[in-house]
Motif scaffolding. Structure first.
Motif, PDB file in Angstrom:
ATOM      1  N   ASN A 102      31.588  47.168  62.503  1.00  0.00           N
ATOM      2  CA  ASN A 102      31.545  48.529  61.963  1.00  0.00           C
ATOM      3  C   ASN A 102      32.922  49.112  61.627  1.00  0.00           C
ATOM      4  O   ASN A 102      33.096  50.328  61.595  1.00  0.00           O
ATOM      5  N   THR A 103      33.884  48.225  61.368  1.00  0.00           N
ATOM      6  CA  THR A 103      35.207  48.641  60.903  1.00  0.00           C
ATOM      7  C   THR A 103      35.252  48.455  59.389  1.00  0.00           C
ATOM      8  O   THR A 103      34.837  47.420  58.878  1.00  0.00           O
ATOM      9  N   VAL A 104      35.731  49.468  58.671  1.00  0.00           N
ATOM     10  CA  VAL A 104      35.947  49.319  57.235  1.00  0.00           C
ATOM     11  C   VAL A 104      37.280  48.594  57.069  1.00  0.00           C
ATOM     12  O   VAL A 104      38.308  49.028  57.586  1.00  0.00           O
ATOM     13  N   VAL A 105      37.235  47.455  56.367  1.00  0.00           N
ATOM     14  CA  VAL A 105      38.410  46.607  56.208  1.00  0.00           C
ATOM     15  C   VAL A 105      38.844  46.625  54.744  1.00  0.00           C
ATOM     16  O   VAL A 105      38.020  46.497  53.848  1.00  0.00           O
ATOM     17  N   THR A 106      40.136  46.780  54.529  1.00  0.00           N
ATOM     18  CA  THR A 106      40.718  46.702  53.195  1.00  0.00           C
ATOM     19  C   THR A 106      41.672  45.521  53.192  1.00  0.00           C
ATOM     20  O   THR A 106      42.586  45.451  54.011  1.00  0.00           O
ATOM     21  N   LEU A 107      41.426  44.586  52.257  1.00  0.00           N
ATOM     22  CA  LEU A 107      42.226  43.365  52.179  1.00  0.00           C
ATOM     23  C   LEU A 107      43.048  43.316  50.904  1.00  0.00           C
ATOM     24  O   LEU A 107      42.528  43.578  49.828  1.00  0.00           O
ATOM     25  N   ASP A 108      44.304  42.960  51.047  1.00  0.00           N
ATOM     26  CA  ASP A 108      45.102  42.518  49.914  1.00  0.00           C
ATOM     27  C   ASP A 108      44.983  41.006  49.955  1.00  0.00           C
ATOM     28  O   ASP A 108      45.186  40.392  51.007  1.00  0.00           O
ATOM     29  N   TYR A 109      44.628  40.386  48.845  1.00  0.00           N
ATOM     30  CA  TYR A 109      44.341  38.958  48.868  1.00  0.00           C
ATOM     31  C   TYR A 109      44.785  38.277  47.581  1.00  0.00           C
ATOM     32  O   TYR A 109      45.068  38.926  46.588  1.00  0.00           O
ATOM     33  N   ASN A 110      44.811  36.950  47.640  1.00  0.00           N
ATOM     34  CA  ASN A 110      44.923  36.140  46.437  1.00  0.00           C
ATOM     35  C   ASN A 110      44.171  34.846  46.704  1.00  0.00           C
ATOM     36  O   ASN A 110      43.974  34.451  47.848  1.00  0.00           O
ATOM     37  N   VAL A 111      43.726  34.222  45.630  1.00  0.00           N
ATOM     38  CA  VAL A 111      42.939  32.997  45.722  1.00  0.00           C
ATOM     39  C   VAL A 111      43.674  31.902  44.961  1.00  0.00           C
ATOM     40  O   VAL A 111      44.086  32.105  43.823  1.00  0.00           O
ATOM     41  N   THR A 112      43.814  30.743  45.627  1.00  0.00           N
ATOM     42  CA  THR A 112      44.410  29.583  44.975  1.00  0.00           C
ATOM     43  C   THR A 112      43.422  28.427  44.999  1.00  0.00           C
ATOM     44  O   THR A 112      42.528  28.385  45.841  1.00  0.00           O
ATOM     45  N   ASP A 113      43.592  27.499  44.083  1.00  0.00           N
ATOM     46  CA  ASP A 113      42.741  26.305  44.070  1.00  0.00           C
ATOM     47  C   ASP A 113      43.353  25.259  45.008  1.00  0.00           C
ATOM     48  O   ASP A 113      44.411  25.497  45.609  1.00  0.00           O
ATOM     49  N   PRO A 114      42.690  24.112  45.185  1.00  0.00           N
ATOM     50  CA  PRO A 114      43.212  23.095  46.114  1.00  0.00           C
ATOM     51  C   PRO A 114      44.628  22.607  45.791  1.00  0.00           C
ATOM     52  O   PRO A 114      45.327  22.112  46.664  1.00  0.00           O
ATOM     53  N   ASP A 115      45.067  22.757  44.553  1.00  0.00           N
ATOM     54  CA  ASP A 115      46.417  22.347  44.171  1.00  0.00           C
ATOM     55  C   ASP A 115      47.452  23.456  44.360  1.00  0.00           C
ATOM     56  O   ASP A 115      48.618  23.289  44.019  1.00  0.00           O
ATOM     57  N   GLY A 116      46.997  24.623  44.855  1.00  0.00           N
ATOM     58  CA  GLY A 116      47.901  25.738  45.064  1.00  0.00           C
ATOM     59  C   GLY A 116      48.104  26.619  43.849  1.00  0.00           C
ATOM     60  O   GLY A 116      48.916  27.532  43.867  1.00  0.00           O
ATOM     61  N   GLU A 117      47.353  26.344  42.771  1.00  0.00           N
ATOM     62  CA  GLU A 117      47.456  27.166  41.558  1.00  0.00           C
ATOM     63  C   GLU A 117      46.712  28.484  41.761  1.00  0.00           C
ATOM     64  O   GLU A 117      45.578  28.502  42.251  1.00  0.00           O
ATOM     65  N   LEU A 118      47.323  29.577  41.373  1.00  0.00           N
ATOM     66  CA  LEU A 118      46.725  30.900  41.515  1.00  0.00           C
ATOM     67  C   LEU A 118      45.487  31.035  40.630  1.00  0.00           C
ATOM     68  O   LEU A 118      45.537  30.771  39.436  1.00  0.00           O
ATOM     69  N   VAL A 119      44.366  31.418  41.240  1.00  0.00           N
ATOM     70  CA  VAL A 119      43.102  31.599  40.526  1.00  0.00           C
ATOM     71  C   VAL A 119      42.804  33.085  40.355  1.00  0.00           C
ATOM     72  O   VAL A 119      42.320  33.517  39.331  1.00  0.00           O
ATOM     73  N   ASP A 120      43.090  33.873  41.389  1.00  0.00           N
ATOM     74  CA  ASP A 120      42.825  35.318  41.383  1.00  0.00           C
ATOM     75  C   ASP A 120      43.966  35.992  42.124  1.00  0.00           C
ATOM     76  O   ASP A 120      44.184  35.736  43.312  1.00  0.00           O
ATOM     77  N   ALA A 121      44.701  36.844  41.433  1.00  0.00           N
ATOM     78  CA  ALA A 121      45.849  37.515  42.030  1.00  0.00           C
ATOM     79  C   ALA A 121      45.459  38.691  42.913  1.00  0.00           C
ATOM     80  O   ALA A 121      46.305  39.291  43.561  1.00  0.00           O
ATOM     81  N   GLY A 122      44.164  39.032  42.964  1.00  0.00           N
ATOM     82  CA  GLY A 122      43.727  40.131  43.815  1.00  0.00           C
ATOM     83  C   GLY A 122      44.422  41.428  43.483  1.00  0.00           C
ATOM     84  O   GLY A 122      45.004  42.070  44.346  1.00  0.00           O
ATOM     85  N   LYS A 123      44.379  41.809  42.222  1.00  0.00           N
ATOM     86  CA  LYS A 123      45.092  43.012  41.773  1.00  0.00           C
ATOM     87  C   LYS A 123      44.584  44.278  42.450  1.00  0.00           C
ATOM     88  O   LYS A 123      45.340  45.220  42.663  1.00  0.00           O
TER      89      LYS A 123
END
Length: 71
Positions: free
Chosen positions: A8-29
């Motif tokens: 019951n905690t509201v969580v705010t995440l700054d995130y980014n997603v990379t593929d298995p090679d470490g390439e950025l897929v989603d910068a989580g703007k």
């Protein structure tokens, strides 16, 4: 006060997603916001990794296709 991620905690995440090679897929703007506690607001593997973390903590989570959107 250093809050922990618990049910019951509201969580705010700054995130980014990379593929298995470490390439950025989603910068989580935009931050991701969800209600913690098994409400299906985020993938279960991520929620489990965040449980008990404190504000400002960093973590890496490896998601397999079956843990996320599937193949």
């Amino acid at each position: 006060m250093n809050m922990q991620v618990v049910k019951n905690t509201v969580v705010t995440l700054d995130y980014n997603v990379t593929d298995p090679d470490g390439e950025l897929v989603d910068a989580g703007k935009e931050p991701l916001v969800y209600l913690h506690g098994g409400y299906d607001g985020i993938f279960a593997v991520i929620e489990e990794a965040l449980h008990g973390k404190k504000v400002g903590d960093n973590t890496k989570v490896k998601l397999l296709p079956e843990d996320a959107f599937g193949e």
